[in-house]
Design a protein around this motif. Sequence first.
Motif, short mmCIF file in Angstrom:
data_model
loop_
_atom_site.label_atom_id
_atom_site.label_comp_id
_atom_site.label_asym_id
_atom_site.label_seq_id
_atom_site.Cartn_x
_atom_site.Cartn_y
_atom_site.Cartn_z
N MET A 111 62.29 64.30 36.16
CA MET A 111 62.34 64.16 34.70
C MET A 111 61.57 62.94 34.20
O MET A 111 61.18 62.87 33.04
CB MET A 111 63.80 64.05 34.24
CG MET A 111 64.58 65.33 34.34
SD MET A 111 66.27 65.08 33.76
CE MET A 111 66.95 66.69 34.12
N LEU A 112 61.39 61.97 35.10
CA LEU A 112 60.70 60.75 34.70
C LEU A 112 59.18 60.86 34.82
O LEU A 112 58.47 59.91 34.55
CB LEU A 112 61.20 59.58 35.55
CG LEU A 112 62.69 59.24 35.37
CD1 LEU A 112 63.10 58.17 36.36
CD2 LEU A 112 62.97 58.78 33.96
N ALA A 166 70.03 67.57 45.03
CA ALA A 166 69.12 68.32 44.15
C ALA A 166 69.10 67.71 42.76
O ALA A 166 68.04 67.54 42.15
CB ALA A 166 69.56 69.79 44.09
N VAL A 167 70.28 67.36 42.24
CA VAL A 167 70.35 66.74 40.91
C VAL A 167 69.59 65.41 40.90
O VAL A 167 68.88 65.10 39.93
CB VAL A 167 71.82 66.52 40.49
CG1 VAL A 167 71.90 65.76 39.17
CG2 VAL A 167 72.55 67.84 40.37
N PHE A 168 69.71 64.65 41.99
CA PHE A 168 68.99 63.36 42.06
C PHE A 168 67.49 63.58 42.01
O PHE A 168 66.78 62.94 41.22
CB PHE A 168 69.37 62.61 43.33
CG PHE A 168 68.45 61.46 43.64
CD1 PHE A 168 68.44 60.34 42.84
CD2 PHE A 168 67.58 61.52 44.73
CE1 PHE A 168 67.59 59.28 43.11
CE2 PHE A 168 66.73 60.47 45.00
CZ PHE A 168 66.73 59.34 44.19
N PHE A 169 66.97 64.48 42.84
CA PHE A 169 65.53 64.69 42.88
C PHE A 169 65.02 65.31 41.57
O PHE A 169 63.91 65.02 41.13
CB PHE A 169 65.14 65.56 44.07
CG PHE A 169 65.26 64.85 45.39
CD1 PHE A 169 64.49 63.73 45.65
CD2 PHE A 169 66.14 65.28 46.37
CE1 PHE A 169 64.59 63.05 46.85
CE2 PHE A 169 66.25 64.61 47.57
CZ PHE A 169 65.48 63.49 47.81
N VAL A 170 65.85 66.16 40.96
CA VAL A 170 65.47 66.71 39.66
C VAL A 170 65.41 65.60 38.62
O VAL A 170 64.50 65.55 37.78
CB VAL A 170 66.47 67.81 39.22
CG1 VAL A 170 66.24 68.20 37.76
CG2 VAL A 170 66.32 69.04 40.11
N GLY A 174 62.47 69.15 37.72
CA GLY A 174 62.83 68.06 36.81
C GLY A 174 61.80 67.88 35.72
O GLY A 174 62.15 67.65 34.55
N PHE A 175 60.53 68.00 36.09
CA PHE A 175 59.46 67.88 35.09
C PHE A 175 59.57 68.99 34.04
O PHE A 175 59.45 68.76 32.84
CB PHE A 175 58.11 67.93 35.78
CG PHE A 175 56.94 68.01 34.83
CD1 PHE A 175 56.62 66.92 34.03
CD2 PHE A 175 56.18 69.16 34.75
CE1 PHE A 175 55.55 67.00 33.14
CE2 PHE A 175 55.11 69.24 33.87
CZ PHE A 175 54.79 68.16 33.07
N LYS A 182 69.60 67.51 27.38
CA LYS A 182 69.98 66.77 26.17
C LYS A 182 70.56 65.40 26.48
O LYS A 182 70.25 64.41 25.83
CB LYS A 182 70.97 67.60 25.35
CG LYS A 182 70.41 68.95 24.89
CD LYS A 182 71.49 69.77 24.19
CE LYS A 182 70.94 71.14 23.79
NZ LYS A 182 71.99 71.99 23.17
N ASP A 183 71.47 65.33 27.47
CA ASP A 183 72.19 64.10 27.75
C ASP A 183 71.66 63.47 29.04
O ASP A 183 72.15 63.74 30.13
CB ASP A 183 73.69 64.38 27.87
CG ASP A 183 74.51 63.10 27.94
OD1 ASP A 183 73.90 62.02 27.98
OD2 ASP A 183 75.75 63.19 27.96
N ILE A 184 70.63 62.64 28.92
CA ILE A 184 70.01 62.02 30.08
C ILE A 184 70.97 61.07 30.79
O ILE A 184 70.98 60.96 32.02
CB ILE A 184 68.73 61.26 29.67
CG1 ILE A 184 67.70 62.23 29.09
CG2 ILE A 184 68.13 60.52 30.87
CD1 ILE A 184 67.20 63.26 30.07
N ASN A 185 71.82 60.39 30.02
CA ASN A 185 72.74 59.41 30.62
C ASN A 185 73.69 60.07 31.62
O ASN A 185 73.97 59.53 32.69
CB ASN A 185 73.56 58.71 29.53
CG ASN A 185 72.69 57.81 28.67
OD1 ASN A 185 71.70 57.26 29.15
ND2 ASN A 185 73.03 57.68 27.40
N SER A 186 74.22 61.25 31.27
CA SER A 186 75.12 61.96 32.19
C SER A 186 74.40 62.36 33.46
O SER A 186 74.95 62.28 34.56
CB SER A 186 75.72 63.19 31.51
OG SER A 186 76.52 62.81 30.41
N ILE A 187 73.15 62.81 33.31
CA ILE A 187 72.37 63.21 34.48
C ILE A 187 72.11 62.01 35.38
O ILE A 187 72.12 62.12 36.61
CB ILE A 187 71.05 63.87 34.05
CG1 ILE A 187 71.34 65.13 33.23
CG2 ILE A 187 70.20 64.22 35.26
CD1 ILE A 187 72.19 66.16 33.93
#
Length: 743
Positions: free
Chosen positions: A294-295, A286-290, A49-50, A63-68
Amino acid sequence: MPFSLVASTAVHLPDLINDLGLILVTAAISVLIFRKLKQPLVLGYLVAGFLASANFNFFPTVKDINSIEVWAEIGIIFLLFSLGLEFSFKKLLKVGGTASITALTQIFAMIVLGYYAGRFMGWDNMNCIFLGVILSISSTTIILKAFDELGVKSQKFAGNVIGALIVQDIVAILMMVLLSTVAVSQQFSGSELVKSLLKLFFFLSIWFISGIFFIPTLLKKLKHLLSDEMLLIISLALCLLMVIFASEVGFSPALGAFIMGSIIAETNEAEHIEHLVKPVKDLFGAVFFVSVGMLINPDTLVEYAFPVMILTFVTIFGQSISSTIGTLISGQPLKESIQTGMSLSQIGEFSFIIATLGTSLKVTSDFLYPIVVAVSAVTAFTTPFMIKYASPTAAFVEKKLPKKWVKKIELYSANSQAIKTVSTWKIVIKEYLFQVILYSVILFAIILMSKNFLLPLLDDILYGHIIAAFLTLLVLAPFLWALSLKRVAKAEVQELLKNRKYYGPVIVLIFIRIAIALFFIGLMLNNFFSPEIALLAFVFSIVIMMIFPKNINRLYHKIEDRFITNFNQREVTTKNLNRNNLSPWDGHMANFTICAESDLAGKTLEEVKIRENIGVNIAFIKRGGLHIYIPSKEEKLYPNDEISIIGTDEQVKQFADYLEQHKLNTETLLESEIVLQQYELRDQWFIGKTIRESNLREKTNGMIVGVEHNGRRILNPESSLILSKNDIIWVVGDKKKIKAFFS
């Protein structure tokens, strides 16, 4: 021309697909590296994620943080649903006092430590409250992964740790609800917290009771129609339905997912559904932990390096010491207490979820999230070492402590396991209280649903109120009877009535139950009629109840039998043994699986001599749906048998090593080539002997599947068949071994 037109047209992919592809590719590379380094995969996802975030410019960024964030929310839902599938309310009851006292002591101590650590660093009140809760929950994922890698999952202290994790998860769910209440109201009103707790208790009770009553029956009725695909869809649909319910009444969607998982955990299909949901959970998890990774802002981590160091220190030592003290208080020996405490010295997935809650409610500062992630990463790295060195630490502490302290701890541990008697009066009070609370919740829920759904539906119909009231009374009747007249704690009540001083109190308890039942009848009628008509309807309702007591009694027992059958469905099917530890001894039960590559498969218990060689006893063997209790010495072991042994920690470890030693060389097995070969018998030594006497199976891991004798073909011949010269035989097995056998 068409070709050039197609070639020149660029296909535009939505940002969501590009972002998902980037996340999964980065995650795949990171987890492969972390797998190679033998580190928790959660850390690999955080690093991924980082790398995929805007904070790291050497790679393409999302690009689209909201969708993630939406996908991450789905990830939380499926993570909690899967956690619920592994949890059952019976499991919570079975963990007993040790796990509960350990977890609650740890949580209370860490909330206080976390809060004051935040105040020490100058943080505001809300950040400190969230920090305390975040630091109080250990990581189930990281601990179980470390247990597997270190091979200690079968040791006695591991059972205490897993039990404490179960309690922690339940408390974490409760604290999420309370934090949401505090965050929304922005005040710490005692009345608001009590109201939230009562609301939570009410909805949890209704969801659980109705879920257990309907869902196991539904799955059982549809079992012959369900394919894996349909079962997956139905289970996810039930999960999301409960998510919607939870959200509609003001709770976290994750709570709804957890509750539905725990309801399904009581059914026969629980393990199957857990297996089907795992790939979905792994993907969205996996998407959640990624998304958490990102934060991570490097500038923030540099700026807040000192808080990260302080909180890492508080987490490791605070969790270890508080858990050790809690385990000692619960009556466990010193060694197990220290092993338990040092195993729980980290934070993980629930801490991320709680930190996400604070961010989404906009009540915590931006720096809290990356700090929590950093502390989690550091403590995840230290966890395997804490577990590994727990035993030497326990030996060191025991050596340094005064001997009289050690003896007192041992004596306290032994006395804590003694059976304590409970007075008959306390048993009766407890049973009456349980009955009143349970049926009051059910009756109130039925009245509430009737008022909000049934009455508006029939409001425009002639005599709609009367029809609605009558239908509601029919549904209420069996539970009103159970609340007021069902016999509770029969033997204990009879014993109390022999003593005249208890005669009056018992009668008072009965009248209290009847009065509460009458109150609910009045409450229901008051929602449908004016006071004058309600009074007449009240009298009519009581008359109806008195005219048909047997019918109402019969209906209630049908409902109760259905609930109990569903509630015990999985337990009755699997017939689980009571796997309590032999406290305060070091003996306990541990489960192992005979792997497919084990050379013990096919041998009897007398041949393997487990008891003679290691000193452990086999309590039972689970083979698919078959359970063999206290197996005899003639019982054979088969691949994938689950066996439960009884022994000390040292004996259990020896047995684990014993199983490992008896694994066949899997590389050799993979390299072997299984073939069907044809041979003509000419001068082999086993001509004139039976197939069994040739020992072909033992020497080649093969078998004779066909024999041609004097022009007659025999498929799958009996082992008693005598082999003759010029017979043509077909053998299936390892090519090299068969060739060597016939050469």
